[in-house]
Write a protein that holds these residues in place. Structure first.
Motif, PDB file in Angstrom:
ATOM      1  N   HIS A 350       0.831  -1.203   0.000  1.00 34.63           N
ATOM      2  CA  HIS A 350       0.000   0.000   0.000  1.00 34.63           C
ATOM      3  C   HIS A 350       0.871   1.261   0.000  1.00 34.63           C
ATOM      4  O   HIS A 350       0.572   2.229  -0.710  1.00 34.63           O
ATOM      5  CB  HIS A 350      -0.937  -0.011   1.198  1.00 34.63           C
ATOM      6  N   THR A 405      -6.306   4.439  -3.350  1.00 35.28           N
ATOM      7  CA  THR A 405      -5.239   3.683  -2.689  1.00 35.28           C
ATOM      8  C   THR A 405      -5.428   3.670  -1.183  1.00 35.28           C
ATOM      9  O   THR A 405      -5.238   2.642  -0.523  1.00 35.28           O
ATOM     10  CB  THR A 405      -3.873   4.312  -3.041  1.00 35.28           C
ATOM     11  N   LEU A 408      -8.256   1.235  -0.278  1.00 33.25           N
ATOM     12  CA  LEU A 408      -7.809  -0.156  -0.362  1.00 33.25           C
ATOM     13  C   LEU A 408      -6.973  -0.528   0.858  1.00 33.25           C
ATOM     14  O   LEU A 408      -7.078  -1.647   1.375  1.00 33.25           O
ATOM     15  CB  LEU A 408      -7.005  -0.370  -1.643  1.00 33.25           C
ATOM     16  N   ARG A 411      -9.207  -1.049   3.881  1.00 35.39           N
ATOM     17  CA  ARG A 411      -9.999  -2.284   3.836  1.00 35.39           C
ATOM     18  C   ARG A 411      -9.161  -3.541   3.976  1.00 35.39           C
ATOM     19  O   ARG A 411      -9.712  -4.640   4.060  1.00 35.39           O
ATOM     20  CB  ARG A 411     -10.777  -2.337   2.523  1.00 35.39           C
ATOM     21  N   ASP A 412      -7.844  -3.387   3.973  1.00 37.68           N
ATOM     22  CA  ASP A 412      -6.969  -4.548   4.071  1.00 37.68           C
ATOM     23  C   ASP A 412      -6.983  -5.072   5.503  1.00 37.68           C
ATOM     24  O   ASP A 412      -6.560  -4.369   6.427  1.00 37.68           O
ATOM     25  CB  ASP A 412      -5.549  -4.159   3.660  1.00 37.68           C
TER      26      ASP A 412
END
Length: 438
Positions: A350, A405, A408, A411-412
């Motif tokens: 990330h 980004t 994401l 949400r990881d």
């Protein structure tokens, strides 16, 4: 046109340029976009493609050909002041503990887009020929195509990093420091391309211009820098006098590089680099603040002059297809190379993706390079229009891609903090029951 009429038209056009550009910049910032996006959009809107097509009489009244040299002069002055400040602020010491990662990212985000741009210029010669380019492009034109994909706009990137509160984060530091290195490499390669391309009115062959340019850089570093250090540190000049002296120094340096067949931008950058900082290595706020104020005030003239060369009416099916292809390549090569290099440098996926997205912003730096290439004859007006819109598109995409980004990453599951075990109720005998580890 009489002198009085010329002055009247110039004053009226200047008022429109300043108000429209800064209003558009304010609106862009309200829309979570960089200030430059609004200013560039206003510059294009005030050009012949939009205002000239929708209201030709109004356009001819507001921007008669006679005031063109005056607008261009203000645009060049704005570039000199802006790039002088960029050179003064350039400090590769920011690499710090992440030097290896930053250098790897800078190298990858230069080599990959450069190779793709140069290869594309050779593979798609027929399509580019339809946009006014020679069927057999010169080496300088091929190199310039690579530079157009390689550039990252450090001022825009820095603003995005600051506005997204990434200044103290690992991705923010790596992206800014890598962009600084990348900028230095791109300007150097661009100087070589312009020398080989032979700017307009160049009286000397490029080998002589290279020798003279190297000599000028040597004199600036070995003689001008110590002289400025002695003048600025030992004499206590008033801030206004010091500002006037240094801007004059930047203008003189820009004049020399332009006389060598280069662009004024290289002299301005070099002047900013050789100006010494304060004794503690810090930037002089009494110098930097007015430089930013002056360049911010005058840069809209550059956007308008750039917009004058944008030819929307020349964009046929081939032009739009090339724009789509160039924009996709510009985004993919930058994000892909920057992300992979940052990942190899030890950042998680990330953080690495954030670095890649940040490096894809081109903005003002790209426009300055495109303007230099157009003046040197390395770009046709049609291809210039395509690349201007590519620069605008990649800058527009940076903020949305950065938000994507971040979502994401949020949400990881691997990045979510582990839940804190709740306190267990006291046992019957007054002792605390063991926490449920299941």
């Amino acid at each position: 046109m009489s002198p009085d009429s010329l002055i009247t038209h110039f004053v009226g056009a200047s008022a429109l340029v300043l108000v429209a550009a800064h209003a558009a910049g304010w609106l862009a910032r309200r829309l979570k976009q960089p200030y430059i996006v609004g200013q560039l959009s206003a510059g294009i809107a005030l050009g012949p493609s939009l205002l000239g097509s929708l209201a030709p009489e109004a356009y001819a009244t507001l921007f008669p050909a006679a005031i063109g040299p005056a607008l261009t002069g203000f645009a060049q002055l704005a570039l000199v002041v802006f790039l002088f400040a960029v050179g003064y602020e350039l400090d590769l010491k920011i690499l710090g503990d992440r030097a290896r990662t930053s250098l790897t990212v800078a190298l990858a985000s230069f080599v990959v887009p450069m190779a793709v741009g140069c290869g594309g210029a050779l593979l798609f010669r027929e399509q580019l020929h339809e946009l006014g380019m020679p069927r057999d492009p010169s080496p300088a034109m091929v190199v310039f195509a690579g530079i157009a994909l390689s550039i990252t706009a450090v001022p825009v990137l820095t603003a995005i990093v600051r506005e997204n509160e990434l200044s103290r984060s690992v991705p923010g530091v790596v992206a800014v420091s890598a962009a600084g290195v990348l900028d230095a490499v791109c300007w150097t390669v661009l100087a070589g391309a312009l020398m080989d391309g032979g700017g307009d009115g160049a009286a000397l062959d490029w080998p002589w211009r290279v020798v003279l340019a190297v000599g000028f850089v040597t004199v600036m570093v070995l003689a001008a820098r110590p002289l400025l250090r002695r003048l600025l540190w030992r004499t206590r000049l008033e801030p206004s006098l010091r500002l006037a002296l240094l801007i004059g120094f930047a203008l003189g340096s820009a004049w020399v590089t332009h006389s060598l067949g280069l662009h004024v931008i290289f002299g301005a950058l070099l002047a900013g680099v050789v100006v010494p900082r304060e004794e503690g290595g810090t930037l002089d706020p009494d110098l930097l603040r007015p430089l930013h104020d002056v360049s911010s005030l005058l840069l809209p003239f550059f956007f308008v002059v750039s917009g004058q060369s944008v030819a929307l009416n020349s964009m046929d099916g081939t032009g739009w297809a090339v724009l789509l292809a160039v924009t996709v390549l510009a985004v993919v090569t930058k994000i892909g190379s920057g992300t992979l290099a940052a990942r190899l440098g030890g950042l998680d996926r990330h953080e690495a993706r954030t670095v890649g997205v940040l490096l894809s912003a081109r903005g003002l730096t790209e426009l300055i390079a495109l303007d230099a290439g157009l003046q040197a004859g390395l770009l046709s007006p049609q291809l210039y229009t395509v690349l201007v819109f590519m620069a605008l598109a990649t800058t527009l995409f940076t903020q949305p891609l950065l938000l994507l980004t971040r979502r994401l990453a949020d949400r990881d599951p691997a990045r979510r903090p582990a839940p804190v075990p709740s306190a267990s109720p006291p046992a019957q005998d007054g002792r605390t029951a063991p926490a449920d580890l299941g």
